[in-house]
Scaffold this motif. Structure first.
Motif, PDB file in Angstrom:
ATOM      1  N   PHE A  42       0.770  -1.321  -0.039  1.00 47.93           N
ATOM      2  CA  PHE A  42       0.044   0.098   0.101  1.00 47.93           C
ATOM      3  C   PHE A  42       0.809   1.323  -0.044  1.00 47.93           C
ATOM      4  N   ALA A  43       2.024   1.138   0.433  1.00 46.00           N
ATOM      5  CA  ALA A  43       3.081   2.224   0.429  1.00 46.00           C
ATOM      6  C   ALA A  43       3.114   2.660  -0.983  1.00 46.00           C
ATOM      7  N   GLN A  44       3.411   1.546  -1.630  1.00 48.13           N
ATOM      8  CA  GLN A  44       3.880   1.695  -3.112  1.00 48.13           C
ATOM      9  C   GLN A  44       2.628   2.269  -3.889  1.00 48.13           C
ATOM     10  N   PHE A  45       1.522   2.218  -3.399  1.00 44.10           N
ATOM     11  CA  PHE A  45       0.326   2.992  -3.890  1.00 44.10           C
ATOM     12  C   PHE A  45       0.416   4.460  -3.979  1.00 44.10           C
ATOM     13  N   PHE A  46       1.004   4.717  -2.726  1.00 40.36           N
ATOM     14  CA  PHE A  46       1.219   6.185  -2.392  1.00 40.36           C
ATOM     15  C   PHE A  46       2.597   6.602  -2.984  1.00 40.36           C
ATOM     16  N   ASN A  47       3.314   5.979  -3.829  1.00 32.98           N
ATOM     17  CA  ASN A  47       4.527   6.288  -4.128  1.00 32.98           C
ATOM     18  C   ASN A  47       5.791   6.742  -3.130  1.00 32.98           C
ATOM     19  N   ILE A  48       5.800   6.019  -2.069  1.00 34.38           N
ATOM     20  CA  ILE A  48       6.420   6.233  -1.072  1.00 34.38           C
ATOM     21  C   ILE A  48       7.944   6.408  -1.235  1.00 34.38           C
ATOM     22  N   ALA A  49       8.382   5.458  -2.226  1.00 35.73           N
ATOM     23  CA  ALA A  49       9.782   5.679  -2.616  1.00 35.73           C
ATOM     24  C   ALA A  49      10.322   6.700  -3.198  1.00 35.73           C
ATOM     25  N   GLU A  50       9.430   7.377  -3.946  1.00 35.15           N
ATOM     26  CA  GLU A  50       9.792   8.733  -4.597  1.00 35.15           C
ATOM     27  C   GLU A  50       9.642   9.808  -3.428  1.00 35.15           C
ATOM     28  N   LYS A  51       8.749   9.612  -2.482  1.00 32.45           N
ATOM     29  CA  LYS A  51       8.464  10.542  -1.375  1.00 32.45           C
ATOM     30  C   LYS A  51       9.743  10.748  -0.478  1.00 32.45           C
TER      31      LYS A  51
END
Length: 132
Positions: free
Chosen positions: A74-83
């Motif tokens: 779900f973190a991937q859904f929110f683009n956490i890596a880019e953030k």
């Protein structure tokens, strides 16, 4: 949870990690293996990693791993890596991932189910060996 090093699980973790590296590098063009089998195996890797260092309740650990895997997905859904400003191709970018998929969650569930069934078989096997 009690800390205790288990060499058997540590060696299994190392073997599974090498399989995951093989999937990510050599078999990256094999769609089914890369897209599905790798996600099934990664939860097994997490299980063996924890069991390498801790004695814990298997069912709680499996549920925790599934919850953790879903949280990462779900973190991937929110683009956490880019953030978090992880650079594409970096180790953290690869670990966190960058694309949400319901299929990945299904794969994590399948991997956790496999672990659960194996722990139940192992438990039943131990019980049947006890003298009456």
């Amino acid at each position: 949870m009690k800390f205790k090093i288990n060499l058997k699980y540590f060696l299994l973790t190392t073997l599974i990690f090498l399989v995951e590296v093989l999937i990510a590098t050599v078999l990256k063009d094999q769609f089914f293996i890369r897209a599905y089998l790798g996600d099934v195996i990664v939860v097994i890797l997490l299980y063996t990693l924890v069991k390498s260092f801790f004695v814990t309740n298997d069912t709680k650990l499996i549920l925790g791993i599934f919850a953790f895997s879903c949280l990462i997905e779900f973190a991937q859904f929110f683009n956490i890596a880019e953030k978090l400003d992880f650079q594409p191709g970096s180790l953290m970018y690869i670990i966190v991932g960058n694309s949400f998929s319901w299929i990945d969650i299904v794969c994590y569930g399948v991997g956790c189910l496999i672990i659960y069934l194996l722990t139940k078989i192992k438990s039943n096997h131990k019980k049947s060996k006890k003298p009456v």
